[in-house]
Write a protein that holds these residues in place. Sequence first.
Motif, PDB file in Angstrom:
ATOM      1  N   LEU A  11      53.408 -38.775  22.941  1.00  0.00           N
ATOM      2  CA  LEU A  11      54.370 -37.557  22.994  1.00  0.00           C
ATOM      3  C   LEU A  11      53.652 -36.427  23.916  1.00  0.00           C
ATOM      4  N   VAL A  12      52.235 -36.149  23.744  1.00  0.00           N
ATOM      5  CA  VAL A  12      51.731 -34.925  23.934  1.00  0.00           C
ATOM      6  C   VAL A  12      52.145 -34.525  25.439  1.00  0.00           C
ATOM      7  N   PRO A  13      51.912 -35.354  26.468  1.00  0.00           N
ATOM      8  CA  PRO A  13      52.496 -34.804  27.814  1.00  0.00           C
ATOM      9  C   PRO A  13      53.907 -34.467  27.751  1.00  0.00           C
ATOM     10  N   ALA A  14      54.622 -35.027  27.151  1.00  0.00           N
ATOM     11  CA  ALA A  14      56.085 -34.576  27.209  1.00  0.00           C
ATOM     12  C   ALA A  14      56.363 -33.279  26.433  1.00  0.00           C
ATOM     13  N   LEU A  15      55.763 -33.183  25.321  1.00  0.00           N
ATOM     14  CA  LEU A  15      55.923 -31.944  24.630  1.00  0.00           C
ATOM     15  C   LEU A  15      55.161 -30.793  25.073  1.00  0.00           C
ATOM     16  N   PHE A  16      54.155 -30.860  25.824  1.00  0.00           N
ATOM     17  CA  PHE A  16      53.213 -29.798  26.430  1.00  0.00           C
ATOM     18  C   PHE A  16      53.865 -29.623  27.693  1.00  0.00           C
ATOM     19  N   GLY A  17      54.344 -30.505  28.570  1.00  0.00           N
ATOM     20  CA  GLY A  17      55.272 -29.935  29.606  1.00  0.00           C
ATOM     21  C   GLY A  17      56.264 -29.329  29.373  1.00  0.00           C
ATOM     22  N   TRP A  18      57.072 -29.856  28.386  1.00  0.00           N
ATOM     23  CA  TRP A  18      58.469 -28.971  27.994  1.00  0.00           C
ATOM     24  C   TRP A  18      58.191 -27.464  27.547  1.00  0.00           C
ATOM     25  N   CYS A  19      56.897 -27.588  26.878  1.00  0.00           N
ATOM     26  CA  CYS A  19      56.791 -25.999  26.475  1.00  0.00           C
ATOM     27  C   CYS A  19      56.085 -25.351  27.828  1.00  0.00           C
ATOM     28  N   TRP A  20      55.265 -25.818  28.527  1.00  0.00           N
ATOM     29  CA  TRP A  20      54.860 -25.129  30.025  1.00  0.00           C
ATOM     30  C   TRP A  20      56.054 -24.976  30.631  1.00  0.00           C
ATOM     31  N   MET A  21      56.985 -25.740  30.914  1.00  0.00           N
ATOM     32  CA  MET A  21      57.745 -25.625  31.803  1.00  0.00           C
ATOM     33  C   MET A  21      58.741 -24.384  31.337  1.00  0.00           C
ATOM     34  N   ILE A  22      59.312 -24.649  29.937  1.00  0.00           N
ATOM     35  CA  ILE A  22      60.040 -23.310  29.571  1.00  0.00           C
ATOM     36  C   ILE A  22      59.337 -21.927  29.523  1.00  0.00           C
ATOM     37  N   GLY A  23      57.820 -22.080  29.390  1.00  0.00           N
ATOM     38  CA  GLY A  23      57.275 -20.805  29.409  1.00  0.00           C
ATOM     39  C   GLY A  23      57.206 -20.372  30.796  1.00  0.00           C
ATOM     40  N   ILE A  24      57.020 -20.874  31.736  1.00  0.00           N
ATOM     41  CA  ILE A  24      56.929 -20.519  33.100  1.00  0.00           C
ATOM     42  C   ILE A  24      58.447 -20.373  33.672  1.00  0.00           C
ATOM     43  N   MET A  25      59.565 -20.883  33.192  1.00  0.00           N
ATOM     44  CA  MET A  25      60.784 -20.459  33.573  1.00  0.00           C
ATOM     45  C   MET A  25      60.988 -19.335  32.846  1.00  0.00           C
ATOM     46  N   SER A  26      60.583 -18.901  31.693  1.00  0.00           N
ATOM     47  CA  SER A  26      60.778 -17.438  31.136  1.00  0.00           C
ATOM     48  C   SER A  26      60.062 -16.432  32.106  1.00  0.00           C
ATOM     49  N   ILE A  27      58.909 -16.520  32.295  1.00  0.00           N
ATOM     50  CA  ILE A  27      58.038 -15.835  33.212  1.00  0.00           C
ATOM     51  C   ILE A  27      58.843 -15.594  34.507  1.00  0.00           C
ATOM     52  N   PHE A  28      59.369 -16.235  35.163  1.00  0.00           N
ATOM     53  CA  PHE A  28      59.894 -16.153  36.351  1.00  0.00           C
ATOM     54  C   PHE A  28      61.556 -15.921  36.213  1.00  0.00           C
ATOM     55  N   ASP A  29      61.752 -15.792  35.223  1.00  0.00           N
ATOM     56  CA  ASP A  29      63.119 -15.398  34.745  1.00  0.00           C
ATOM     57  C   ASP A  29      64.297 -16.468  35.239  1.00  0.00           C
ATOM     58  N   ILE A  30      63.800 -17.901  35.064  1.00  0.00           N
ATOM     59  CA  ILE A  30      64.670 -18.881  35.564  1.00  0.00           C
ATOM     60  C   ILE A  30      65.580 -19.331  34.222  1.00  0.00           C
ATOM     61  N   SER A  31      66.841 -19.296  34.008  1.00  0.00           N
ATOM     62  CA  SER A  31      67.497 -19.728  33.012  1.00  0.00           C
ATOM     63  C   SER A  31      68.159 -21.177  33.058  1.00  0.00           C
ATOM     64  N   PHE A  32      68.221 -21.811  31.914  1.00  0.00           N
ATOM     65  CA  PHE A  32      69.123 -23.033  31.822  1.00  0.00           C
ATOM     66  C   PHE A  32      70.460 -22.840  32.285  1.00  0.00           C
ATOM     67  N   ASN A  33      71.108 -23.685  33.106  1.00  0.00           N
ATOM     68  CA  ASN A  33      72.647 -23.507  33.354  1.00  0.00           C
ATOM     69  C   ASN A  33      73.151 -25.042  33.307  1.00  0.00           C
ATOM     70  N   VAL A  34      74.458 -24.744  33.667  1.00  0.00           N
ATOM     71  CA  VAL A  34      75.271 -26.225  33.462  1.00  0.00           C
ATOM     72  C   VAL A  34      74.712 -27.044  34.543  1.00  0.00           C
ATOM     73  N   ALA A  35      73.921 -26.913  35.757  1.00  0.00           N
ATOM     74  CA  ALA A  35      73.426 -27.928  36.742  1.00  0.00           C
ATOM     75  C   ALA A  35      72.081 -28.272  36.259  1.00  0.00           C
ATOM     76  N   ASN A  36      70.985 -27.410  35.581  1.00  0.00           N
ATOM     77  CA  ASN A  36      69.833 -27.890  35.391  1.00  0.00           C
ATOM     78  C   ASN A  36      69.411 -28.257  34.001  1.00  0.00           C
ATOM     79  N   ILE A  37      70.444 -28.128  33.063  1.00  0.00           N
ATOM     80  CA  ILE A  37      70.094 -28.435  31.613  1.00  0.00           C
ATOM     81  C   ILE A  37      69.765 -29.895  31.588  1.00  0.00           C
ATOM     82  N   VAL A  38      70.281 -30.681  32.426  1.00  0.00           N
ATOM     83  CA  VAL A  38      70.068 -32.052  32.407  1.00  0.00           C
ATOM     84  C   VAL A  38      68.511 -32.484  32.525  1.00  0.00           C
ATOM     85  N   VAL A  39      67.823 -31.547  32.949  1.00  0.00           N
ATOM     86  CA  VAL A  39      66.372 -31.698  33.090  1.00  0.00           C
ATOM     87  C   VAL A  39      65.750 -32.077  31.756  1.00  0.00           C
TER      88      VAL A  39
END
Length: 161
Positions: A35-63
């Motif tokens: 599970l480690v790569p997926a969990l770290f990947g999720w956390c890093w992805m959400i962190g980077i999204m936050s830094i660059f002000d990218i939010s989840f929306n109807v189109a990309n939540i499927v990610v």
Amino acid sequence: MILGGFKRAAMLAGVLICLLLWLDFRNKERAVLALVPALFGWCWMIGIMSIFDISFNVANIVVLPLVLGIGIDAGVHMVHRSWEGGKSASGKASVEDLVKGTGSAVMLASITTGVGFAGLMIADYGGMQSLGLVMVLGISCSLMACLLILPAILILAKRAE
């Protein structure tokens, strides 16, 4: 309503994935390591999204469930390899063999999948661009976690050298 549905789907997928990992490995430690790569990947992805002000929306939540599946796939291959083959004289997995062998296969699979999703970033529709961007980000973060964090954890846990 759509965002809530995808979040619930991701949580359900997470529970089912944990069950499948336990059934595959028959070992809690190995299942958690996968599970480690997926969990770290999720956390890093959400962190980077936050830094660059990218939010989840109807189109990309499927990610969320897609990145979870791609990250776990990479983790499963690395964990299986670390327990089944490439043992050194000490009986532990060789990190060099693990990263060069299975790691290069995982890297190629992740890069080709990322390139496929990157094609969405040139779409005219903003939702597809957003989906492509967040998928490439999530796949990249999961790949980095698989190649950097998972081997480090295996070394710290004295499962590899």
